[in-house]
Design an enzyme around this catalytic site. Structure first.
Site, mmCIF file in Angstrom:
data_model
loop_
_atom_site.group_PDB
_atom_site.id
_atom_site.type_symbol
_atom_site.label_atom_id
_atom_site.label_comp_id
_atom_site.label_asym_id
_atom_site.label_seq_id
_atom_site.Cartn_x
_atom_site.Cartn_y
_atom_site.Cartn_z
ATOM 1 C CB SER A 251 35.586 76.362 49.456
ATOM 2 O OG SER A 251 35.478 75.007 49.492
ATOM 3 C CE LYS A 255 31.750 73.374 45.532
ATOM 4 N NZ LYS A 255 32.905 72.408 45.354
ATOM 5 C CD1 TRP A 342 35.995 68.183 50.129
ATOM 6 C CD2 TRP A 342 35.964 65.869 50.056
ATOM 7 N NE1 TRP A 342 34.604 67.701 49.979
ATOM 8 C CE2 TRP A 342 34.533 66.276 50.183
ATOM 9 C CE3 TRP A 342 36.293 64.532 50.224
ATOM 10 C CZ2 TRP A 342 33.470 65.556 50.341
ATOM 11 C CZ3 TRP A 342 35.233 63.731 50.141
ATOM 12 C CH2 TRP A 342 33.895 63.887 50.171
ATOM 13 C CG HIS A 392 39.604 73.547 51.514
ATOM 14 N ND1 HIS A 392 39.266 73.450 50.253
ATOM 15 C CD2 HIS A 392 38.451 73.884 51.947
ATOM 16 C CE1 HIS A 392 38.123 73.925 50.030
ATOM 17 N NE2 HIS A 392 37.471 74.115 51.025
#
Ligand code: GCU
Length: 412
Positions: A251, A255, A342, A392
Site C-alpha cells: 500500500s 509506493k 481503490w 487490500h
C-alpha cells in the site's frame, strides 16, 4: 493550468471501466530530444536519468542535503529465535541534526542456515512488535494513529498489539525459504500526518526553515531515504548479503518501496503489494484513487511541486510505468487484489506491462500478456505480476509467490 483546476472534479473517484478516459502514456523509450532508446547503455546513460530527475523534481522531492551517519546502538546482537532456526537482532540508528535526534529501530530475523543471508527489507504499519508474537521485540515509542481496538491510545503502542499483524509477515516461511527479514516501523522515520515538525525533516532544515521547499522531500521521499540508511547499515553487517536486499512494501509502503528501489540502485529487487495510486497504478486512468484524492487526503506524501497535478494527470511528464521501469533490470514483482478497486488492479497490470519494454531491452522475461491474467495466475518473469482474489491486504498467497520468485530471480 492551476487556475483551471476544479477541486470537485479532481477529488471524484471512478470505479467504472467504461468511464476511464482516453489517454496517452509518455514514451519510456524515447529521450527528451526525441532519440529512440534501443540499447541498455542508452537507457542507462540517457533516458533513465531523465525519468529519475522528473520523479525527483515533480513527485517525491529531493533529499535536501546530508547529515552525519547515524550512531548504531546494538540492543541485541544474536538473540535466539524461532526455535534456534534464526538469530534476532535489534538495533537503533540514531540520527542527529540541528541539535535534534531521531531513533529508528531496526528488527532483524536472519536464518542460521543461510549466512550471509539474502533479506527482505520492509517497513511495517503497526510497529516491529506487531509482526511476530515475540515478547523480546522492543515496542516503539513513536507516534501512531489511535486505534483503541489494538490498545493504541494517546498515540502510543501498548502490549496489546504484539503479534497483531503476523499474518502479513510470515517470518518462519521466509526463514525456511532462506531469507531473512529486516523491518522498521515507518512512523519512526516520519509520523504519517500532515506536519513537518517531527520525524526526519527538521534535522535537515536550514536556518529559518520549518517546512520542506516545493522541490524537497515530503513523507514518501523521507521513508525511502530511511530504507537507504538501513541499507547503509546492512552493508556493514556480515550476517547479511547486502547484494541481495529485496525491498517489500504494502500500500503506501508499497509506493515507498518502489521509490526507494528506483532511487537507490544498491537494492537488488522490489515487491509492490497493492501499492495503487502513485505506486504501481497508472495515474492517467483516473480509476479508484486519483492524484487529486491522494493530494487532498495525504498532503504530506508528495512534494509541493506535485500538488498542481490534482485533476491534471495529462500534464504529468511521467506516469507510473516509468517508475517501475527505473527498477529494471532488477527483479520487480507487482501484485494486486480483485476487491481492491481503490488501488486500480488493472492500472497496476497495464503499468507493469508498459514497463516490460525496458526489461526486454536487457533480454529479460517480463510481461508479454496482452490481457490481464485471471486471479491466482502469476505472469511474467524477472518482472512479474499477479492478481489475488480478495481485499487490500498481504495474504499467504502473495508471500508464496514472492518467495518462489525471489528464489528464482534474486538469489543465484
Ligand atoms: C489509503 C490511501 C492509499 C494507500 C492506503 C494504505 O487507502 O488512499 O493510497 O495505499 O491508504 O496505505 O493502506
Amino acid at each position: 493550468f492551476l487556475l483551471l483546476n476544479s477541486h470537485a472534479q479532481s477529488t471524484k473517484s471512478n470505479v467504472d471501466e467504461e468511464l476511464v478516459p482516453q489517454y496517452e502514456l509518455p514514451e519510456i523509450l524515447v529521450s527528451e530530444k526525441g532519440r529512440k532508446i534501443k540499447k541498455p547503455e542508452q537507457w542507462e546513460k540517457i533516458r533513465r536519468p531523465e525519468i529519475l530527475h522528473l520523479f525527483v523534481q515533480e513527485v517525491y522531492g529531493k533529499v535536501p542535503g546530508e547529515i552525519a551517519p547515524p550512531e548504531v546502538i546494538v540492543y541485541e546482537d544474536r538473540g535466539e529465535a524461532f526455535g534456534g532456526k534464526a538469530i534476532r537482532k535489534q538495533i537503533d540508528l540514531v540520527f542527529e541534526g540541528n541539535g535534534r535526534t531521531l531513533s529508528v529501530g531496526v528488527l532483524m530475523y536472519l536464518p542460521k542456515a543461510a549466512s550471509p543471508a539474502p533479506v527482505i527489507l520492509g517497513y511495517n504499519f503497526l510497529g516491529n512488535h506487531a509482526i511476530v508474537d515475540d515478547p523480546e521485540i522492543r515496542i516503539s515509542e513513536s507516534w501512531v494513529r489511535n486505534n483503541p481496538s489494538l490498545g493504541i491510545v494517546n498515540n502510543h503502542f501498548t502490549e496489546q498489539s504484539r503479534g497483531f499483524d503476523a499474518e502479513s509477515w510470515p517470518v518462519e516461511k521466509m526463514l525456511d525459504a532462506g531469507f531473512g527479514l529486516v523491518t522498521v516501523y515507518y512512523g519512526e522515520v516520519d509520523p504519517d500526518y500532515d506536519d513537518f515538525e517531527n520525524g526526519i525533516h527538521p534535522l535537515f532544515y536550514k536556518e529559518g526553515q520549518d517546512h520542506p521547499a516545493a522541490d524537497e522531500w515530503a513523507s514518501i521521499g523521507a521513508w525511502a531515504w530511511g530504507l537507504s540508511r538501513v541499507m547503509d547499515y546492512l552493508e556493514t553487517d556480515s550476517d547479511v548479503n547486502a547484494k541481495q536486499v529485496i525491498v517489500f512494501g504494502h500500500s503506501r509502503l508499497g509506493k515507498t518501496a518502489l521509490w526507494a528501489v528506483a532511487s537507490d540502485q544498491r537494492f537488488a529487487a522490489c515487491i509492490s503489494n497493492d501499492s495503487g495510486c502513485m505506486g504501481a497504478a497508472l495515474s492517467r486512468r483516473r480509476f479508484g484513487e486519483t492524484i487529486g484524492i491522494a493530494n487532498k487526503n495525504f498532503p504530506q506524501w508528495f512534494c509541493g511541486n506535485f500538488k498542481k497535478y490534482s485533476g491534471f494527470e495529462d500534464y504529468l511528464p511521467i506516469d507510473q510505468h516509468m517508475l517501475l521501469a527505473l527498477i529494471a533490470p532488477r527483479p520487480l514483482y507487482v501484485a494486486s487484489a480483485t476487491e481492491d478497486l481503490w488501488s486500480d488492479p488493472k492500472g497496476e497490470f497495464l503499468s507493469a506491462q508498459a514497463a516490460s519494454a525496458v526489461y526486454r531491452l536487457y533480454g529479460l522475461t517480463a510481461i508479454d500478456d496482452e490481457q490481464m491474467p485471471s486471479p491466482e495466475h502469476p505472469v511474467g518473469g524477472v518482472l512479474s505480476y499477479h492478481l489475488r482474489t480478495g481485499k487490500h491486504a498481504v495474504k499467504p498467497f502473495d508471500w508464496e509467490q514472492y518467495l518462489q520468485w525471489a528464489k528464482e530471480y534474486v538469489v543465484h
